[in-house]
Motif scaffolding. Structure first.
Motif, PDB file in Angstrom:
ATOM      1  N   GLY A  68      -4.214  31.865 -15.505  1.00  0.00           N
ATOM      2  CA  GLY A  68      -5.133  32.848 -14.933  1.00  0.00           C
ATOM      3  C   GLY A  68      -6.433  33.023 -15.677  1.00  0.00           C
ATOM      4  N   ILE A  69      -6.794  32.043 -16.532  1.00  0.00           N
ATOM      5  CA  ILE A  69      -8.074  32.035 -17.239  1.00  0.00           C
ATOM      6  C   ILE A  69      -8.714  30.681 -16.984  1.00  0.00           C
ATOM      7  CG2 ILE A  69      -9.223  32.233 -19.479  1.00  0.00           C
ATOM      8  CD1 ILE A  69      -6.740  33.812 -20.433  1.00  0.00           C
ATOM      9  N   ASN A  70      -9.957  30.669 -16.485  1.00  0.00           N
ATOM     10  CA  ASN A  70     -10.549  29.432 -15.975  1.00  0.00           C
ATOM     11  C   ASN A  70     -12.065  29.439 -16.162  1.00  0.00           C
ATOM     12  OD1 ASN A  70      -7.949  28.808 -14.120  1.00  0.00           O
ATOM     13  ND2 ASN A  70      -8.602  30.923 -13.781  1.00  0.00           N
ATOM     14  N   TYR A  71     -12.655  28.248 -16.040  1.00  0.00           N
ATOM     15  CA  TYR A  71     -14.116  28.132 -16.105  1.00  0.00           C
ATOM     16  C   TYR A  71     -14.581  27.142 -15.047  1.00  0.00           C
ATOM     17  CZ  TYR A  71     -18.802  27.042 -17.824  1.00  0.00           C
ATOM     18  OH  TYR A  71     -20.153  26.839 -17.917  1.00  0.00           O
ATOM     19  N   ILE A  72     -15.626  27.524 -14.316  1.00  0.00           N
ATOM     20  CA  ILE A  72     -16.271  26.602 -13.375  1.00  0.00           C
ATOM     21  C   ILE A  72     -17.681  26.332 -13.878  1.00  0.00           C
ATOM     22  CG2 ILE A  72     -17.205  28.373 -11.795  1.00  0.00           C
ATOM     23  CD1 ILE A  72     -15.583  25.037 -10.726  1.00  0.00           C
ATOM     24  N   SER A  73     -18.024  25.062 -13.981  1.00  0.00           N
ATOM     25  CA  SER A  73     -19.313  24.671 -14.533  1.00  0.00           C
ATOM     26  C   SER A  73     -20.448  24.936 -13.547  1.00  0.00           C
ATOM     27  CB  SER A  73     -19.305  23.186 -14.897  1.00  0.00           C
ATOM     28  OG  SER A  73     -19.325  22.393 -13.713  1.00  0.00           O
ATOM     29  N   ARG A  74     -21.647  24.945 -14.074  1.00  0.00           N
ATOM     30  CA  ARG A  74     -22.834  25.084 -13.226  1.00  0.00           C
ATOM     31  C   ARG A  74     -22.879  23.966 -12.177  1.00  0.00           C
ATOM     32  NH1 ARG A  74     -28.281  27.066 -13.950  1.00  0.00           N
ATOM     33  NH2 ARG A  74     -29.796  25.778 -12.822  1.00  0.00           N
ATOM     34  N   ALA A  75     -22.540  22.760 -12.596  1.00  0.00           N
ATOM     35  CA  ALA A  75     -22.605  21.614 -11.689  1.00  0.00           C
ATOM     36  C   ALA A  75     -21.569  21.693 -10.573  1.00  0.00           C
ATOM     37  CB  ALA A  75     -22.431  20.323 -12.478  1.00  0.00           C
ATOM     38  N   ASP A  76     -20.416  22.311 -10.858  1.00  0.00           N
ATOM     39  CA  ASP A  76     -19.322  22.363  -9.890  1.00  0.00           C
ATOM     40  C   ASP A  76     -19.313  23.626  -9.037  1.00  0.00           C
ATOM     41  OD1 ASP A  76     -18.404  19.957 -10.914  1.00  0.00           O
ATOM     42  OD2 ASP A  76     -16.906  20.886 -12.219  1.00  0.00           O
ATOM     43  N   LYS A  77     -20.159  24.572  -9.360  1.00  0.00           N
ATOM     44  CA  LYS A  77     -20.042  25.913  -8.772  1.00  0.00           C
ATOM     45  C   LYS A  77     -20.230  25.915  -7.259  1.00  0.00           C
ATOM     46  CE  LYS A  77     -21.566  30.652  -9.737  1.00  0.00           C
ATOM     47  NZ  LYS A  77     -22.498  31.478 -10.557  1.00  0.00           N
ATOM     48  N   ARG A  78     -21.220  25.217  -6.749  1.00  0.00           N
ATOM     49  CA  ARG A  78     -21.476  25.234  -5.308  1.00  0.00           C
ATOM     50  C   ARG A  78     -20.314  24.628  -4.534  1.00  0.00           C
ATOM     51  NH1 ARG A  78     -24.011  29.011  -3.595  1.00  0.00           N
ATOM     52  NH2 ARG A  78     -23.708  27.955  -1.605  1.00  0.00           N
ATOM     53  N   ALA A  79     -19.741  23.546  -5.038  1.00  0.00           N
ATOM     54  CA  ALA A  79     -18.601  22.928  -4.364  1.00  0.00           C
ATOM     55  C   ALA A  79     -17.402  23.878  -4.363  1.00  0.00           C
ATOM     56  CB  ALA A  79     -18.240  21.614  -5.034  1.00  0.00           C
ATOM     57  N   PHE A  80     -17.202  24.567  -5.458  1.00  0.00           N
ATOM     58  CA  PHE A  80     -16.102  25.528  -5.541  1.00  0.00           C
ATOM     59  C   PHE A  80     -16.318  26.675  -4.555  1.00  0.00           C
ATOM     60  CE2 PHE A  80     -13.742  28.657  -8.529  1.00  0.00           C
ATOM     61  CZ  PHE A  80     -12.601  28.577  -7.755  1.00  0.00           C
ATOM     62  N   ILE A  81     -17.544  27.160  -4.472  1.00  0.00           N
ATOM     63  CA  ILE A  81     -17.850  28.221  -3.515  1.00  0.00           C
ATOM     64  C   ILE A  81     -17.522  27.769  -2.092  1.00  0.00           C
ATOM     65  CG2 ILE A  81     -19.777  29.444  -2.403  1.00  0.00           C
ATOM     66  CD1 ILE A  81     -20.947  29.866  -5.207  1.00  0.00           C
ATOM     67  N   ARG A  82     -17.867  26.540  -1.769  1.00  0.00           N
ATOM     68  CA  ARG A  82     -17.544  26.028  -0.432  1.00  0.00           C
ATOM     69  C   ARG A  82     -16.035  25.990  -0.200  1.00  0.00           C
ATOM     70  NH1 ARG A  82     -22.158  22.732  -1.577  1.00  0.00           N
ATOM     71  NH2 ARG A  82     -20.875  21.061  -2.462  1.00  0.00           N
ATOM     72  N   GLY A  83     -15.296  25.615  -1.233  1.00  0.00           N
ATOM     73  CA  GLY A  83     -13.847  25.620  -1.109  1.00  0.00           C
ATOM     74  C   GLY A  83     -13.292  27.012  -0.882  1.00  0.00           C
ATOM     75  N   LEU A  84     -13.809  27.996  -1.611  1.00  0.00           N
ATOM     76  CA  LEU A  84     -13.362  29.379  -1.454  1.00  0.00           C
ATOM     77  C   LEU A  84     -13.714  29.924  -0.072  1.00  0.00           C
ATOM     78  CD1 LEU A  84     -14.377  30.765  -4.961  1.00  0.00           C
ATOM     79  CD2 LEU A  84     -12.046  30.326  -4.155  1.00  0.00           C
ATOM     80  N   GLN A  85     -14.841  29.500   0.458  1.00  0.00           N
ATOM     81  CA  GLN A  85     -15.229  29.948   1.794  1.00  0.00           C
ATOM     82  C   GLN A  85     -14.288  29.411   2.867  1.00  0.00           C
ATOM     83  OE1 GLN A  85     -19.248  28.430   1.605  1.00  0.00           O
ATOM     84  NE2 GLN A  85     -20.136  30.486   1.358  1.00  0.00           N
ATOM     85  N   ARG A  86     -13.743  28.242   2.632  1.00  0.00           N
ATOM     86  CA  ARG A  86     -12.945  27.570   3.660  1.00  0.00           C
ATOM     87  C   ARG A  86     -11.484  27.995   3.686  1.00  0.00           C
ATOM     88  NH1 ARG A  86     -13.647  21.324   3.282  1.00  0.00           N
ATOM     89  NH2 ARG A  86     -12.091  21.506   4.935  1.00  0.00           N
ATOM     90  N   VAL A  87     -10.931  28.431   2.566  1.00  0.00           N
ATOM     91  CA  VAL A  87      -9.510  28.769   2.549  1.00  0.00           C
ATOM     92  C   VAL A  87      -9.280  30.117   3.232  1.00  0.00           C
ATOM     93  CG1 VAL A  87      -9.042  27.412   0.485  1.00  0.00           C
ATOM     94  CG2 VAL A  87      -9.660  29.832   0.251  1.00  0.00           C
ATOM     95  N   ASP A  88      -8.029  30.371   3.580  1.00  0.00           N
ATOM     96  CA  ASP A  88      -7.672  31.595   4.300  1.00  0.00           C
ATOM     97  C   ASP A  88      -7.852  32.829   3.430  1.00  0.00           C
ATOM     98  OD1 ASP A  88      -6.991  30.092   6.508  1.00  0.00           O
ATOM     99  OD2 ASP A  88      -4.845  30.023   6.005  1.00  0.00           O
ATOM    100  N   ASP A  89      -7.983  33.977   4.089  1.00  0.00           N
ATOM    101  CA  ASP A  89      -8.176  35.231   3.381  1.00  0.00           C
ATOM    102  C   ASP A  89      -7.049  35.531   2.395  1.00  0.00           C
ATOM    103  OD1 ASP A  89     -10.531  35.696   4.692  1.00  0.00           O
ATOM    104  OD2 ASP A  89      -9.769  37.299   5.988  1.00  0.00           O
TER     105      ASP A  89
END
Length: 230
Positions: free
Chosen positions: A164-185
């Motif tokens: 439950g402790i994680n880091y998302i890089s500047r380079a990966d952030k937009r792709a991660f945001i897209r993934g979070l937008q796509r998954v179910d609530d």
């Protein structure tokens, strides 16, 4: 060290059976779970570390106790899971990389010390414990290159647990945001990260912290275990 940190604390925490937000649960040393997280963040990254907390259930209780933090409100906290809380936080933190944690994790301060080298290299990671693999926890597997491959509670043949402790890089952030937008609530944020890994090729390291303690407090027995360390 100038870093963005996020604490996810919007949920109701019903499994612990307490009326306050779970992150305000008091530990044996007199601090709340969230206070020890703030203390650990400041110890690792300095007094100027920026802390953004996602709140929802009884938000005013958290804001009153930690008035100097930044806040993002998930007004659908009773209808969504951590994927949508983290999505709000990442959208509110600009383009920089983000260290985030669940608001119920009691952990050794040295965990963040180990994370500093990855953060300075802007390398996305998931902190993991390879000492045990419980069916009800988020488990992971790795690719032949050693990066996170699968990441969920449904993983078969997991080699460890995410803590439950994680880091998302500047380079990966937009792709991660897209993934979070796509998954179910109702999906956990791990679902968005797993999707971004599979479809956009994110290279996320497992950061082994098995030699330190890290306890996610879901039930009374978890709290008792966490109190053995603090």
């Amino acid at each position: 060290m100038n870093i963005q940190t996020v604490i996810l604390a919007a949920g109701m925490g019903t499994r612990l059976g307490r009326s306050l937000p779970k992150s305000l649960t008091e530990l044996n040393d007199g601090r709340s779970i969230m206070q020890q997280q703030h203390d650990n963040i400041r110890a690792a990254f300095g007094a100027d570390a920026r802390i953004t907390t996602v709140v929802g259930y009884r938000a005013e209780e958290i804001v009153e106790r930690f008035p100097d933090a930044n806040y993002v409100y998930n007004e659908r906290y009773d209808q969504t899971n951590t994927s949508k809380s983290l999505l709000r936080a990442l959208q509110a933190t600009g383009k920089s990389g983000v260290l985030w944690m669940n608001g119920d994790v009691v952990f050794d301060p040295r965990v963040l010390g180990r994370a500093i080298a990855h953060i300075e290299a802007d390398q996305s990671f998931v902190a993991v414990n390879t000492a045990k693999v419980s069916d009800e926890e988020v488990k992971y597997t790795v690719s032949p290159e050693g990066y996170i491959d699968q990441l969920s509670k449904q993983v078969v043949g997991g080699i460890g647990e995410a803590v439950g402790i994680n880091y998302i890089s500047r380079a990966d952030k937009r792709a991660f945001i897209r993934g979070l937008q796509r998954v179910d609530d109702q999906d956990y944020f791990e679902g968005g990260l797993e999707l971004a890994i599979a479809e956009e090729g994110l290279r996320v390291l497992p950061m082994d912290i098995s030699d330190f303690y890290a306890v996610e407090v879901d039930f009374a027995e978890d709290l008792a275990r966490a109190n053995q360390f603090v």
